[in-house]
Each structure stands twice: as C-alpha cells, then as structure tokens.
Design a protein around this motif. Structure first.
Motif: not given
Length: 503
Positions: A104, A138-139, A110, A155-156, A106, A136, A112-114
């Motif tokens: 996902e 975050e995942s 950036k 990261e982006s 931003g 990402p 993001k995790d979902s």
C-alpha cells in the motif's frame, strides 16, 4: 503492455490477479477496470500523489489498468504498488514476470503493510505459484516465516523502481528467520510447542475424572462435554485445556497466523492452537459464516486446527446446535451464497459445558433444584441424540469439596500429551486419533477377541450406534497410547465406555 502479478482473497484462499496496463493517445485519464472495490478505485489518488511527490511524471495519456480475470471481485489496498510500478516503468526495460508485488502506498511514496499481504503470500506459497515476492519492509516480520519463497523488501516506491531497473536486487533480499520455540522431531519434521501456561490445572481442586477426560481429549483431539453444577470448574478446565493441546508444525503455525489475520488480529506466531469461545447469543452467520452476497468466515472455520468452546451449550439456538453436526462429522463446511460457494476446513476439538438443569442445582447436594420435570426435559431436549453421538467424551462433574486438592499441573499434563502425540505420528497416522477416518480406524484400532466381545455387549446393552462404536474405538486407542501400549486392551475399552453419555 506490461504485466505484474498480484492477488486477491477469494474466500479462504488467494487467487492470482494479473495487473495489466495500456497507454493510449486521447484525453488524459486514469481508470481501473476489473471489478475492483472502493479501496482499489481510491488507489488512483494514492498512486498519482506518490509518483508526483517522487519526481516522476504522470503521463498525459489515457491510462487503463485492468485486473485480470475481470469477472473476479478484487479487494484490498495492496494493489497500489503494482499499479504505480507499471506506470513508472512504462518506458523501462524491466523483467518483472517472475515476481509478485504487494504494498500500500502513502501519499509521499512510502510503502505500508496491509492486513491482506501475509494471508495472500502464504496462500500463494501453499499453492506453489509464488516463488519471488516484493513487499514493504513493514511486512518482513510476518512473511519471513514462510518457507520456500524468496523475499525482497523495499521502503518506498523509489526503492521499488530501483529494484527493477538496477541489477543489485540481492541487497533487498530478506533472510529467513529461525523459529525460536521448544521443538520435537518426528520423522525429520519439526513440531513446536510453548511451555508458558498462563492458566494452570493446579488451580483446579479435585475433579480427577474431568481432568482425566481433558487429558484424553488433548492427547487425541477428541470432542469433550462437561456437565455439572455452576462453579464446579467446567469453564476453568476448558480454558486450561487450550494450553495443553498437541504441538504445531510450522505449516500449522502459519495457518493459525492466517486465521488471525482474517479475523482482523495481528498474528503472534505462537505455537499455541486457536481457542474460539463464541457467546450463546451469537447468530448462526457469525458462527458458521455467511453474508448476503459473499461467504464470510465464521467461528467454526476460525477454530480450524484448534479448539471451539461452547459454554452454556443448551442456551445456543436449536438451529446452531443442529447445524453443528455436519462440521463435527465431516470436518468441513460449505457456505453457499449468491456470488460464491466456499468450503472451509473445520478440523477442531469441540468442548462444551452445560448445567444439568435450567437453575443448575439438579446435581447439587446442598441446594434444592427449582425446576419442574417439564422444564428439565425441555432443557435437555435442546441437545439431540445425533449431536450427542458426535461427542467422544462425556463427564458428569461432581461438586467441589473443601478437602479436594490439586493433582497434576498443566506442565505435567502437556508432557504426557506430547508423548501420546509422538506415538500417534510415529505409527504413521495422518490424523490424531480423534479425527481418524473409518478406513484408518480399521487400520489403527485393532481389537483382540476379548475386547471385541466386550464392545459388542456394550453396544447391545446400551443401544449404541455405529458412530458411537467408532468413537469408543478412537478413545480407547488414545487411552492405550497414554499407557504406552501398542495394543488396545480390555481396561482401555472399559475406560472408553465409561466416558459415553448414557441416560
């Protein structure tokens, strides 16, 4: 035309979605087709903002994104990264065909995790179609546990673009994580378990027979029913039972994490089986799954490979209790709706607790029962014989007395369960004793002539069904395993018979 692989959730499993893009001359526009939900339609604004804020030109062309197959409903914000990459790399030579891409965006680019990324990646890996995946950062924590896939994290959006147009992909590769829990090895396969017992059987005084029933239940994944006066410890036993269930393989732990994600929870990856405890006021749809158009997962599917506890069993509606018969027998349930038909596995341990009468004092030695015979009969009639026939172990619990003492701890009971679990798998069983098929019963639950005679006499005396006979054989097999006996003996059959419900 460029194509990237993504996926959407279709019931319990993921379906591959090819994200295609075309750029044609005409009035500048940006459209997404292929039955995407509102989260996907809103991705147009996120993608446009992410590209512009990272100094990428948004082409002044007619841009069409197609999500194929076009007749499958798609959902989720994880399509953002695929769509953005196809637009950003329209004029670049990039080899993307072996990769699945999730993320996902931003507004600043950036990633993001979902909640869907882990579920989709795990499901695709189980199907054998996912080998390389870009996600990402975050995942990472969740996906690093999935075996047999190459994981790359960025990261982006800028990093993702560099990943495909530069030749240093290895720097984005994620190392697999070791699973740091106690483990037992059986036939080269690892099974993990946790020794942190938040609730301990030492808290329960007396109730030796009920604890024995709980031990048999945990050792063989048998269904258990506890009947007794209020306050005698039924719910306490059920909640502690969840902590001594058999260990889990890595695949089982990932399936549990998948269920947590589908239920909107953050997966913890603990080697503890799922414990579901729906309230008796729950609707049939919430327990079995449903919805007006699409089939959504319910409590019994969420309890798969774990434990489902029904407290105050007769207070559940008759419709729910009768509908429970199929998943208990077949270990699966089919949910049919206008737009979908989905089959969920339901191989869980079913534990139920109930009072002997509406007021609860029928078995009490000191309190008088306030119920009439009609009320008691109406209360008991909520539970049909076919439902009771599917219960392996029935325990009528006694009242707690002041002189009662604690016996075994959860740690001691779990150690016994682990030994019985190992014995069953070393025997070559695909299922634990409580879930053996009819063919497996014939193979693993062999009786000598004396035991066969005892069982046949019991069937005639108590008017038991063929299903009840199979339940007795499976319970006797587990009791024999607890005794470290290769053969089912007379005492094992007699103890198994003592746990059958009789009027």
């Amino acid at each position: 035309m460029k194509v990237l692989n993504c996926a959407t959730l279709n019931g319990f499993d993921a379906s591959v979605v090819e994200v295609e893009t075309t750029f044609t001359k005409g009035l500048p526009s940006f459209s997404i087709v292929g039955l995407g939900n509102s989260a996907i339609q809103e991705s147009k604004e996120r993608v446009k903002s992410a590209l512009l804020t990272n100094n990428y030109e948004f082409p002044p062309l007619k841009i069409t994104i197609n999500l194929s197959p076009s007749d499958l409903q798609k959902q989720g914000s994880h399509f953002d990264l695929s769509i953005a990459l196809l637009i950003a790399l329209q004029d670049e030579k990039a080899d993307m065909k072996d990769f699945f891409v999730f993320g996902e965006l931003g507004l600043d680019g950036k990633l993001k995790d979902s909640s869907m990324i882990f579920v989709l990646a795990l499901s695709l890996a189980e199907q054998g179609v996912l080998k390389k995946v870009l996600i990402p950062k975050e995942s990472i924590e969740k996906l690093a546990q999935i075996p047999d896939i190459e994981l790359f994290a960025v990261e982006s959006l800028k990093d993702a673009i560099d990943f495909f147009i530069k030749e240093d992909q290895e720097k984005y590769k994620v190392a697999k994580k070791e699973f740091g829990y106690k483990v037992i090895k059986i036939d080269q396969k690892e099974y993990f378990y946790d020794t942190n017992y938040e609730l301990d059987f030492l808290d329960i005084r007396g109730q030796v027979v009920a604890k024995r029933g709980a031990l048999i239940c945990a050792s063989g994944n048998h269904n258990l029913m506890l009947e007794g006066s209020p306050g005698c410890g039924k719910s306490m036993i059920a909640k502690r039972l969840a902590h001594i269930l058999p260990p889990l393989s890595l695949e089982d732990i990932l399936q549990k994490a998948k269920i947590d994600s589908l239920d909107g929870k953050e997966p913890d990856f603990l080697p503890k089986r799922v414990f579901r405890n729906p309230h008796h006021s729950g609707t049939k749809s919430s327990i079995f799954g449903g919805g007006s158009n699409s089939a959504k997962i319910g409590e019994i599917a969420l309890a798969n490979n774990g434990m489902l506890f029904f407290d105050e069993l007769p207070h559940f509606s008759k419709n729910i209790l009768e509908a429970l018969r199929e998943p208990l027998e077949d270990h699966k349930i089919l949910i049919s709706r206008v737009n979908s038909k989905i089959e969920y596995p339901t191989k869980f341990v079913f534990v139920a607790a109930l009072n002997p009468c509406p007021c609860g004092n029928l078995l009490n030695q000191t309190r008088e029962c306030r119920c009439s015979d009609v009320e008691i009969q109406r209360y008991k009639n909520k539970l049909s014989d076919p439902l009771l026939d599917r219960i392996d172990l029935y325990v009528k619990m006694s009242e707690v007395r002041s002189e009662d003492k604690a016996t075994m701890s959860s740690a001691q009971m779990h150690e016994i369960v682990l030994k019985a679990f190992s014995k069953q798998l070393q025997r070559g069983q695909n299922n634990l004793n409580g879930k053996l098929s009819d063919q497996e019963i014939v193979k693993y639950c062999v009786l000598d002539s004396e035991c066969e005679n005892i069982l046949n006499k019991a069937l005639d005396s108590f008017n038991l069904t063929l299903r009840a006979k199979n339940k007795i054989l499976k319970v006797a097999r587990t009791i024999a395993d607890l005794d470290d006996s290769e053969q089912i003996k007379k005492e094992h059959i007699l103890e198994a018979l003592s746990f059958r419900k009789r009027d």
